[in-house]
Enzyme design. Sequence first.
Site, mmCIF file in Angstrom:
data_model
loop_
_atom_site.group_PDB
_atom_site.id
_atom_site.type_symbol
_atom_site.label_atom_id
_atom_site.label_comp_id
_atom_site.label_asym_id
_atom_site.label_seq_id
_atom_site.Cartn_x
_atom_site.Cartn_y
_atom_site.Cartn_z
ATOM 1 N N HIS A 177 -21.614 31.573 28.453
ATOM 2 C CA HIS A 177 -21.872 31.076 29.816
ATOM 3 C C HIS A 177 -23.335 30.653 29.921
ATOM 4 O O HIS A 177 -24.239 31.420 29.540
ATOM 5 C CB HIS A 177 -21.576 32.164 30.851
ATOM 6 C CG HIS A 177 -21.640 31.652 32.266
ATOM 7 N ND1 HIS A 177 -20.617 30.935 32.832
ATOM 8 C CD2 HIS A 177 -22.608 31.742 33.209
ATOM 9 C CE1 HIS A 177 -20.952 30.605 34.070
ATOM 10 N NE2 HIS A 177 -22.150 31.079 34.317
ATOM 11 N N ASP A 183 -16.256 35.340 35.409
ATOM 12 C CA ASP A 183 -17.567 35.514 34.773
ATOM 13 C C ASP A 183 -18.180 36.870 35.123
ATOM 14 O O ASP A 183 -19.396 36.995 35.316
ATOM 15 C CB ASP A 183 -18.531 34.380 35.189
ATOM 16 C CG ASP A 183 -17.988 33.020 34.842
ATOM 17 O OD1 ASP A 183 -17.190 32.924 33.898
ATOM 18 O OD2 ASP A 183 -18.368 32.034 35.509
ATOM 19 N N CYS A 234 15.548 4.343 17.330
ATOM 20 C CA CYS A 234 15.635 3.010 16.731
ATOM 21 C C CYS A 234 15.313 3.017 15.236
ATOM 22 O O CYS A 234 15.861 2.215 14.480
ATOM 23 C CB CYS A 234 14.720 2.042 17.464
ATOM 24 S SG CYS A 234 13.034 2.626 17.655
#
Length: 857
Positions: A106, A142, A662
Amino acid sequence: MKLALIGQSLFGQEVYSHLCKEGHRVVGVFTVPDKDGKADPLGESAEKDGTPVFKFPRWRVKGKTIKEVAEAYKSVGAELNVLPFCTQFIPMDVIDSPKHGSIIYHPSILPRHRGASAINWTLIMGDKKAGLSVFWADDGLDTGPILLQRSCDVEPNDTVDALYNRFLFPEGIKAMVEAVQLIADGKAPRIPQPEEGATYEGIQKKENAEISWDQSAEVLHNWIRGHDKVPGAWTEINGQMVTFYGSSLLKSSVPPGEPLEIKGAKKPGLVTKNGLVLFGNDGKAVSELASLYHCVVHGTSFIKITLALLLLSRLVEEIRQRCGGLQLQNEDVYMATKFEDFIQKVVRKLRGEDQEVELVVDYVSKEVNEMTVKMPYQCFINGQFTDANDGKTYDTINPTDGSTICKVSYASLVDVDKAVAAAKDAFEKGEWGRMNARERGRLMYRLADLLEENQEELATIEALDSGAVYTLALKTHIGMSVQTFRYFAGWCDKIQGSTIPINQARPNRNLTFTKKEPLGVCAIIIPWNYPLMMLAWKSAACLAAGNTLVLKPAQVTPLTALKFAELSSKAGFPKGVINIIPGSGGVAGQRLSEHPHIRKLGFTGSTAIGKQIMKSCAVSNLKKVSLELGGKSPLIIFNDCELDKAVRMGMGAVFFNKGENCIAAGRLFVEESIHDEFVTKVVEEIKKMKIGDPLDRSTDHGPQNHQAHLEKLLQYCEAGVKEGATLVYGGRQVCRPGFFMEPTVFTDVEDHMYLAKEESFGPIMVISKFQNGDIDGVLQRANNTEYGLASGVFTRDINKAMYVSEKLEAGTVFVNTYNKTDVAAPFGGVKQSGFGKDLGEEALNEYLKTKTVTLEY
């Protein structure tokens, strides 16, 4: 100690690299999905090292951890989670799962400046110290115990970038590595965060970043530098919002300049040759150097900007006074590059023609897959959902149980003409035709973001409408659609021509250059196997090139295309640019191919219909055509292959998306010596496949798309048995409601048989054996078809692989893999599988024309 890195960015990449250099073992990297076709730096580095990389767009839905994500995480067996920089919400059961828990970086000295904008608030609040924390994750925001912290002084003119690059980035990397080592050594502390001095600040928004002038110059300086360029501190000057950045305290005497009145400021600013000087409200401090600062607007003289703002404000105000209070926006002036365009804009606004009409959507809503799915069902023409002109509708069917999902508008010839007229008007007269390429790209990026934000709902609609297995739809049908729009959004401002030296008599005063220009109105007709992805493959390139479009989805799968229309409107695409007309190929599709105002038609579907479209396009106005048609893709498996991988990939080549693919391997050629073992292993794996509800997360194989297709597949199997091929497994409809078919395997298929020549477009594996060592013989058999869409080869011999890939007549050759398409790689066929390319840079050329300009000077 086994580490899991969860996060992203260059910072995460550096932490990962340093941890590896220090000898730590990273067992898994969990990062964000690729954006615009480019991997995040952390994931890119890990992939190069061979470290397992997982790219999840999210970890939980509605507060619950996604089962598949949790299982993938647990599979790596991490003992510690390391989160260097992570924007995703990680569930607590993941945070607490490892033996040693989780640590997080942080960029502040916790408990101060908890929250996502810690660096910004460090500067906004005028902190003298900045720093970083590595803490143990807990269930707070936090708030976990501190492991270690580092700090530095904040310089008077530090910016967010300067502080990050000087200290928080390099020291943060060292701190994360040191923290991991402390944990490995058993010496990592857990220091509880004090509540005293704790602050939490959220992410600032633009509306909250207005400058309050009744403050000292230093406080104003901190406010501006802390808000950086985004969201940007702003004020009002001459009625216009002006954003400031690049603030620094003025250390010299005040330079001379022109006064500039600023709303709320007691003293005017000064426009100088170096920028704008502003004054704080310090009283005595006004005459001191510390109370002054300047803000330079980079790239353009602020004096010119100010004069332009003044003139613009005067023009807008005069129009308001003379035209009964008519309100103009700055963009109305900027976008009118000629005076006549500006006058037209004013007249249209006076008539009320330019008012934004609110999008009204009449949804069909269903509670399914633990969510409310909201599905538009009307035609989307000129920016509005509307019923078909004659009011006709038809039922769209859920292939899982045969029930009706809803009634959908059945577009008539009148509706097609309206859609083409709207697209033509948007291209020739609308905002889209005048829009610069970068703004066009911004809209496409926004649309990609909306597709991603709504991916669960889109995947659910795809499962309901087409029978796609939900987990596959999330990754492929929707995931690749998002990637496609992001990829082509990046191309918008990179489309360019070239300058060409020409050989003329001297002196050569000629300039010749080419320009790449959009074609105009384009029609797109897509199939039912990948409803949204096929839409994205064609329309993203079409829009990136600057065209407008009218798109007809397959009649049996219209719903994700109509949801796409709704999202395109929310993204801000101007009306008329995108038009969606559900209905039949015989009515709407035929009219598109014949329409004289359409300049290009892109089609994916059967070869027979492709031929009819090509003929109609030629007879009508010789419009440009690109066709992606049928296939009978050969897959050659040599006896020196890695057999288990060939079995796994071979099954994917046939059974992926229920065989409605396809490029599906329409015929497998297996070398004689491994033929029987290959077949045995395939059948063993088929028996493990779960057939069921496509919304069930454990389902491997869902229903075929619609009833008529299922019946065609059953007839295909009957023809195979009748001709003498050996039905090894399957060949029947599953005994349950819906359009389910058993995965099927045929062997002993000879070259003259119907199964060897015709495409099934379903979960039917057609196997022929070839003699050991007969490379040229099997190549001749593989190429003995009028189709050439894709092909594949499995062998450990690189020389053999290269020889075979050179000789195979197909638009794509897969070597030791299959179905691996990418938005950057061109895709298309040869022979009667069509021409033209989807995806990659080449796809842009399908929607552009080249103009040559030669001038003499």
